[in-house]
Scaffold this motif. Structure first.
Motif, PDB file in Angstrom:
ATOM      1  N   TYR A  90      -9.457 -47.931 -18.200  1.00 39.01           N
ATOM      2  CA  TYR A  90     -10.006 -47.224 -17.030  1.00 39.01           C
ATOM      3  C   TYR A  90     -10.240 -48.226 -15.886  1.00 39.01           C
ATOM      4  O   TYR A  90      -9.824 -48.015 -14.748  1.00 39.01           O
ATOM      5  N   THR A  91     -10.894 -49.349 -16.238  1.00 36.68           N
ATOM      6  CA  THR A  91     -11.187 -50.370 -15.223  1.00 36.68           C
ATOM      7  C   THR A  91      -9.902 -50.960 -14.661  1.00 36.68           C
ATOM      8  O   THR A  91      -9.754 -51.129 -13.447  1.00 36.68           O
ATOM      9  N   LYS A  92      -8.954 -51.250 -15.562  1.00 37.83           N
ATOM     10  CA  LYS A  92      -7.686 -51.850 -15.112  1.00 37.83           C
ATOM     11  C   LYS A  92      -6.940 -50.885 -14.190  1.00 37.83           C
ATOM     12  O   LYS A  92      -6.352 -51.300 -13.193  1.00 37.83           O
ATOM     13  N   ALA A  93      -6.962 -49.595 -14.537  1.00 43.78           N
ATOM     14  CA  ALA A  93      -6.270 -48.603 -13.696  1.00 43.78           C
ATOM     15  C   ALA A  93      -6.929 -48.552 -12.315  1.00 43.78           C
ATOM     16  O   ALA A  93      -6.245 -48.561 -11.286  1.00 43.78           O
ATOM     17  N   GLN A  94      -8.257 -48.543 -12.302  1.00 42.88           N
ATOM     18  CA  GLN A  94      -8.970 -48.509 -11.010  1.00 42.88           C
ATOM     19  C   GLN A  94      -8.661 -49.756 -10.184  1.00 42.88           C
ATOM     20  O   GLN A  94      -8.471 -49.678  -8.974  1.00 42.88           O
ATOM     21  N   GLU A  95      -8.608 -50.903 -10.860  1.00 39.79           N
ATOM     22  CA  GLU A  95      -8.304 -52.149 -10.131  1.00 39.79           C
ATOM     23  C   GLU A  95      -6.935 -52.088  -9.460  1.00 39.79           C
ATOM     24  O   GLU A  95      -6.703 -52.716  -8.444  1.00 39.79           O
ATOM     25  N   GLU A  96      -6.020 -51.314 -10.066  1.00 37.94           N
ATOM     26  CA  GLU A  96      -4.681 -51.179  -9.468  1.00 37.94           C
ATOM     27  C   GLU A  96      -4.662 -50.116  -8.375  1.00 37.94           C
ATOM     28  O   GLU A  96      -3.626 -49.821  -7.797  1.00 37.94           O
ATOM     29  N   GLY A  97      -5.801 -49.440  -8.161  1.00 37.03           N
ATOM     30  CA  GLY A  97      -5.881 -48.461  -7.068  1.00 37.03           C
ATOM     31  C   GLY A  97      -5.816 -47.009  -7.513  1.00 37.03           C
ATOM     32  O   GLY A  97      -5.722 -46.107  -6.669  1.00 37.03           O
ATOM     33  N   VAL A  98      -5.862 -46.757  -8.829  1.00 32.00           N
ATOM     34  CA  VAL A  98      -5.832 -45.371  -9.314  1.00 32.00           C
ATOM     35  C   VAL A  98      -7.154 -44.695  -8.944  1.00 32.00           C
ATOM     36  O   VAL A  98      -8.226 -45.281  -9.115  1.00 32.00           O
ATOM     37  N   ARG A  99      -7.057 -43.458  -8.415  1.00 32.92           N
ATOM     38  CA  ARG A  99      -8.285 -42.710  -8.111  1.00 32.92           C
ATOM     39  C   ARG A  99      -8.558 -41.761  -9.273  1.00 32.92           C
ATOM     40  O   ARG A  99      -7.715 -40.922  -9.604  1.00 32.92           O
ATOM     41  N   ILE A 100      -9.718 -41.938  -9.914  1.00 30.85           N
ATOM     42  CA  ILE A 100     -10.031 -41.117 -11.092  1.00 30.85           C
ATOM     43  C   ILE A 100     -11.156 -40.157 -10.728  1.00 30.85           C
ATOM     44  O   ILE A 100     -12.218 -40.578 -10.260  1.00 30.85           O
ATOM     45  N   PHE A 101     -10.906 -38.863 -10.911  1.00 32.57           N
ATOM     46  CA  PHE A 101     -11.910 -37.842 -10.586  1.00 32.57           C
ATOM     47  C   PHE A 101     -12.425 -37.229 -11.875  1.00 32.57           C
ATOM     48  O   PHE A 101     -11.651 -36.645 -12.648  1.00 32.57           O
TER      49      PHE A 101
END
Ligand SMILES: Cc1cc2nc3c(=O)[nH]c(=O)nc-3n(C[C@H](O)[C@H](O)[C@H](O)COP(=O)(O)OP(=O)(O)OC[C@H]3O[C@@H](n4cnc5c(N)ncnc54)[C@H](O)[C@@H]3O)c2cc1C
Length: 394
Positions: free
Chosen positions: A100-111
């Motif tokens: 989750y953190t790695k995806a967010q660091e790449e710019g993924v927006r998680i809702f």
């Protein structure tokens, strides 16, 4: 024209790895997750080292233990299968948090708190309708990836599911922490029981049954019989079990892709779905990225899953004696094969397995003939009263 926008349904292993991969390649990604808080269930998983080729960041903090040996146990026999490359025991919650953190660091927006109700395909786009606090919201994207686990199966095919029950227990005395125990007892389940050590102190004990309820009942009986007590239960929803009917990985001309449990990307032999789900998520991202090797990865995954499904079909016919015979005929050549390849590479060795131990053909013949005899008997073509085959082929 900019890169396509992708909406991913489900923030778990398959969805997050797809999101991470896409975002890393400059694709705008939005992940819609039904849960209001990101609190994945705690669950101890065992995976082969194949996971290392799928994750390009350090995930060692999520590894609880290394497994170097499998002990297979049938009614009257047992055998040790050493692994040359250790299996990893992973804590799912920590693994998903890291992803989750790695995806967010790449710019993924998680809702979070977005339960997807519909996904509609139009000529050049998809419309994802989700429920947020009782209201409906629409998101338009170029592609959607359905990675919403077993619930996603309803979207596209009749599903077969089984139940898993797993509980944390004290590691039994004199049990080596790097050995997994697997018990075959077809009189209670066509699958198996397992004990996976997490550390010198604890392990998880589990079983697969036809349903979650049945699995729970079997596990309680097993624990009572062996003087074990649950420290914590790790039960969950039912899990998909692939059938020979090919699972679809795309709908609506490829605008809607499926990954992980929602595409039944689970090994039917063990019902393990982490490595295969990650592969499914990565394949979906490759398809959107139009990578040349996208179909190769998917095809190799499908081939692997098919072999596991065939093996499951055969194992489902095994009785106690068949498991005794199977363990008896595991010879040095078979052991050295098992050492070289993992459970995620069964397709690489299926023929070699039979060449290493021709007695496996005899075992198969025995199982198939018994099946045919019993079907004939059911149809009334054979007289009743004979329970064993006249020949022991192994
Ligand atoms: C007790 C147990 C033990 C297991 N042990 C192993 C093991 O040892 N090794 C192994 O490899 N595998 C194991 N598995 C299987 C493995 O955990 C799963 O195959 C894998 O986690 C599936 O991941 P996934 O991303 O496909 O789906 P899931 O992890 O099920 O995630 C689906 C996500 O989608 C979300 N969602 C669902 N519906 C919607 C919706 N409508 N809108 C938005 N979001 C939605 C859910 O909230 C969830 O976050 C085990 C499973 C169980 C139950």
């Amino acid at each position: 024209m900019g890169p396509p926008k992708v909406a991913i349904v489900g923030a778990s292993a398959a969805g997050l790895i797809a999101a991470y991969n896409l975002a890393k390649n400059g694709v705008p990604v939005e992940v819609l997750e039904a849960q209001k808080d990101f609190e994945p269930l705690e669950r101890t998983l065992i995976v082969t080292c194949a996971i290392e080729s799928l994750i390009d960041f350090d995930f060692s903090e999520t590894i609880l233990n290394d497994i170097k040996n499998f002990r297979l146990i049938s009614k009257n026999r047992k055998v040790d299968i050493p692994l040359s490359k250790a299996d990893l025991v992973i804590e799912r919650r920590n693994f998903l948090r890291l992803l989750y953190t790695k995806a967010q660091e790449e710019g993924v927006r998680i809702f979070l708190g977005r339960r997807v109700r519909r996904v509609d395909r139009y000529e050049n786009f998809v419309k994802v309708t989700c429920e947020v606090d009782g209201n409906l919201e629409e998101i338009v994207a170029d592609y959607a990836i359905m990675a919403n686990g077993v619930q996603g199966l309803d979207f596209h095919r009749p599903c077969t599911t089984v139940g898993i029950s797993q509980a944390r227990v004290d590691l039994p005395k004199n049990t080596d922490k790097s050995t997994v125990h697997v018990w075959f007892d077809p009189s209670t389940t066509r699958f198996f029981y397992w004990l996976i050590p997490e550390s010198n102190e604890s392990a998880v004990l589990g079983v697969i049954g036809q349903s979650k309820k049945e699995a729970e009942r079997l596990l309680i009986t097993f624990m009572n019989k062996n003087g074990m007590r649950p420290r914590m239960w790790q039960n969950s929803e039912d899990v998909p079990l692939p059938t020979l009917k090919k699972s679809r990985v795309s709908l609506g001309d490829g605008r809607i892709l499926l990954a992980g449990d929602s595409a039944a990307q689970v090994k039917a032999t063990t019902v393990g779905g982490l490595v295969t789900g990650l592969k499914g998520g990565i394949s979906a991202s490759y398809i959107i990225l139009r990578r040349k090797d996208s179909r190769d990865l998917l095809r190799s995954l499908e081939k692997e899953l098919l072999i596991h499904t065939i093996v499951r079909g055969i194992l489902d016919m095994f009785n106690e004696t068949d498991y005794d015979l199977l363990i008896k005929i595991i010879n040095k050549r078979l052991l050295s094969l098992f050492e070289r390849v993992t459970r995620d590479e069964l397709s690489k060795m299926s023929f070699k397995i039979f060449l290493s131990q021709p007695k496996l053909f005899g075992l198969l013949l025995r199982v198939f003939m018994r099946k045919i005899f019993s079907q004939w008997r059911q149809k009334g073509k054979l007289s009743r009263g004979r329970d064993v085959l006249p020949i022991d082929l192994v």
